[in-house]
Design a protein around this motif. Sequence first.
Motif, mmCIF file in Angstrom:
data_model
loop_
_atom_site.group_PDB
_atom_site.id
_atom_site.type_symbol
_atom_site.label_atom_id
_atom_site.label_comp_id
_atom_site.label_asym_id
_atom_site.label_seq_id
_atom_site.Cartn_x
_atom_site.Cartn_y
_atom_site.Cartn_z
ATOM 1 N N THR A 99 9.497 8.200 3.614
ATOM 2 C CA THR A 99 8.493 8.597 2.623
ATOM 3 C C THR A 99 8.274 7.448 1.650
ATOM 4 N N PRO A 100 7.042 6.978 1.494
ATOM 5 C CA PRO A 100 6.806 5.811 0.632
ATOM 6 C C PRO A 100 7.136 6.093 -0.831
ATOM 7 N N PHE A 101 7.622 5.047 -1.480
ATOM 8 C CA PHE A 101 7.955 5.090 -2.910
ATOM 9 C C PHE A 101 7.225 3.942 -3.609
ATOM 10 N N VAL A 102 6.670 4.229 -4.793
ATOM 11 C CA VAL A 102 6.042 3.197 -5.611
ATOM 12 C C VAL A 102 6.631 3.275 -7.008
ATOM 13 N N GLY A 103 7.106 2.139 -7.499
ATOM 14 C CA GLY A 103 7.574 2.036 -8.873
ATOM 15 C C GLY A 103 6.642 1.126 -9.655
ATOM 16 N N LEU A 104 5.910 1.715 -10.589
ATOM 17 C CA LEU A 104 4.962 0.952 -11.395
ATOM 18 C C LEU A 104 5.673 0.316 -12.583
ATOM 19 N N PRO A 105 5.066 -0.706 -13.183
ATOM 20 C CA PRO A 105 5.640 -1.265 -14.413
ATOM 21 C C PRO A 105 5.723 -0.205 -15.507
ATOM 22 N N GLY A 106 6.635 -0.395 -16.449
ATOM 23 C CA GLY A 106 6.844 0.599 -17.489
ATOM 24 C C GLY A 106 5.847 0.531 -18.631
ATOM 25 N N ASN A 107 5.298 -0.642 -18.923
ATOM 26 C CA ASN A 107 4.326 -0.743 -20.009
ATOM 27 C C ASN A 107 3.061 0.028 -19.646
ATOM 28 N N PRO A 108 2.522 0.814 -20.581
ATOM 29 C CA PRO A 108 1.393 1.699 -20.248
ATOM 30 C C PRO A 108 0.180 0.987 -19.675
ATOM 31 N N VAL A 109 -0.220 -0.150 -20.264
ATOM 32 C CA VAL A 109 -1.405 -0.853 -19.762
ATOM 33 C C VAL A 109 -1.126 -1.422 -18.380
ATOM 34 N N ALA A 110 0.041 -2.046 -18.209
ATOM 35 C CA ALA A 110 0.402 -2.603 -16.911
ATOM 36 C C ALA A 110 0.495 -1.512 -15.850
ATOM 37 N N SER A 111 0.998 -0.358 -16.237
ATOM 38 C CA SER A 111 1.135 0.750 -15.296
ATOM 39 C C SER A 111 -0.228 1.200 -14.779
ATOM 40 N N MET A 112 -1.187 1.363 -15.697
ATOM 41 C CA MET A 112 -2.509 1.833 -15.277
ATOM 42 C C MET A 112 -3.255 0.766 -14.489
ATOM 43 N N VAL A 113 -3.213 -0.476 -14.939
ATOM 44 C CA VAL A 113 -3.932 -1.540 -14.236
ATOM 45 C C VAL A 113 -3.366 -1.730 -12.832
ATOM 46 N N THR A 114 -2.041 -1.711 -12.699
ATOM 47 C CA THR A 114 -1.431 -1.870 -11.379
ATOM 48 C C THR A 114 -1.781 -0.700 -10.470
ATOM 49 N N PHE A 115 -1.824 0.490 -11.029
ATOM 50 C CA PHE A 115 -2.239 1.654 -10.236
ATOM 51 C C PHE A 115 -3.649 1.436 -9.692
ATOM 52 N N LEU A 116 -4.566 1.036 -10.580
ATOM 53 C CA LEU A 116 -5.956 0.868 -10.155
ATOM 54 C C LEU A 116 -6.103 -0.240 -9.123
ATOM 55 N N ALA A 117 -5.347 -1.324 -9.299
ATOM 56 C CA ALA A 117 -5.498 -2.488 -8.422
ATOM 57 C C ALA A 117 -4.811 -2.319 -7.079
ATOM 58 N N VAL A 118 -3.659 -1.637 -7.058
ATOM 59 C CA VAL A 118 -2.836 -1.592 -5.849
ATOM 60 C C VAL A 118 -2.650 -0.177 -5.302
ATOM 61 N N VAL A 119 -2.266 0.758 -6.168
ATOM 62 C CA VAL A 119 -1.909 2.093 -5.680
ATOM 63 C C VAL A 119 -3.144 2.880 -5.265
ATOM 64 N N ARG A 120 -4.222 2.753 -6.011
ATOM 65 C CA ARG A 120 -5.450 3.482 -5.655
ATOM 66 C C ARG A 120 -5.914 3.155 -4.236
ATOM 67 N N PRO A 121 -6.093 1.866 -3.873
ATOM 68 C CA PRO A 121 -6.484 1.591 -2.484
ATOM 69 C C PRO A 121 -5.436 2.025 -1.471
ATOM 70 N N MET A 122 -4.159 1.968 -1.844
ATOM 71 C CA MET A 122 -3.094 2.415 -0.943
ATOM 72 C C MET A 122 -3.236 3.906 -0.651
ATOM 73 N N ILE A 123 -3.489 4.701 -1.684
ATOM 74 C CA ILE A 123 -3.635 6.150 -1.510
ATOM 75 C C ILE A 123 -4.854 6.471 -0.648
ATOM 76 N N LEU A 124 -5.963 5.788 -0.903
ATOM 77 C CA LEU A 124 -7.156 6.038 -0.104
ATOM 78 C C LEU A 124 -6.901 5.724 1.362
ATOM 79 N N ARG A 125 -6.128 4.681 1.631
ATOM 80 C CA ARG A 125 -5.822 4.332 3.017
ATOM 81 C C ARG A 125 -4.918 5.390 3.654
#
Length: 418
Positions: free
Chosen positions: A302-328
């Motif tokens: 089961t895939p695991f993703v650990g985002l950065p802890g800082n709020p801005v970094a967490s959201m930006v990384t989600f949008l840049a990396v996790v969002r396309p990963m989820i769509l795939r």
Amino acid sequence: MAQLSDDCFAHGGRLMRLDEALALLEARIDTIIEVEQVALSEALGRVLREDVVSAVSVPAENNSAVDGYAVHFADLDPEAETRLPITGRAAAGHPLGRSAGRGEAIRIFTGALMPEGPDTVMMQEDCSLDGEAVVIRPGIKRGSNRRLAGEDITAGETVLRAGQRLRPQDVGLAAAAGLTELMVSRPLRVALFSTGDELQEPGQVPRPGCIYDSNRYTVGALLRGLGCRVSDLGILPDRRDSVTAALGEAAVDHDLLLTSGGVSTGEEDHVKAAVESQGKLHAWKLAIKPGRPIALGQVGLTPFVGLPGNPVASMVTFLAVVRPMILRLLGGRVEPPHRFAVTADFDHKKKRDRREWVRARLSLGSDGRLIARKFPREGAGILSSLVEADGLVELPEDLTRLESGAIVEFLPFSEVTP
């Protein structure tokens, strides 16, 4: 339960450009979510898994686009007014029921079936009545205000493509084609949690040295905006046994495990050890700012993703990396979001070979052009900056200095958030 292949996220660990990271995800992540058939009323936001082919033409027959009078164009005087007797009436759902010959005008309403014969409709606003006749002004073109059969959809045409995330207009088009159900991906089941004894739930009385957990709510909202079914596991304590047990249990019936922070090598960072004890963890160091570190791994398969802890970094990384990963994972087409050319009103220095996103608000310049104004504070922990901003100015890797007045690419939050 949907699973990835073993060690899907393995990587050498060097600093990676974002494009390289996205290419790796594209190459290694396959659709893992099963399909289900849902009613149109439940299809919004879901990923379509089968092409939709219309069995009917829309409209099925020629009809009127306006309220007015159906006439033969050949009867109209191109230089002067034409007077024609009104010999019938056609309304939506109530056709004339006969053909109309030369020299007749048929009172017709929007959506009504065009009678056989007439080929043009004159809007009622451009006509005048004279007893039982209509007076038509000159100047109309042949075929005006007539909708042709199949001009929207042709029977046998593919109207929606597999892989697209369904918008309101897509659902409406499926209804227009006569469908009542669509084949879509079932929702991705995501277990979301935070770790840290310093975190508290909003609403609790603050304890010394503690902060309210905001990342779980931000990321949870982003996940739900993608149609995910989120299990909120809350805040886990800084104890390895608790984190290990929660991860292992969640991996049994979820498709993705996701957290923010807590994956470094400190004595109180237990997530890394908890993941590795039940699977594998790979720390990807991305050449981006904010959001350089992201942990990708598996608990079991089961895939695991650990985002950065800082709020801005967490959201930006989600949008840049996790969002396309989820769509795939959902079988969706992953297309780059639209960016728009705007004028920067700020100077900015950055490192070469690193992509940066600058939080900015748009305003209209005196010349009518859109101006991007930089948020005054750049810290990755300033969540209010994301609230004040309309989106992100994206600065490419090869740029080292931006000068005010330059044209830059702007990514609106509306392109990548609910």
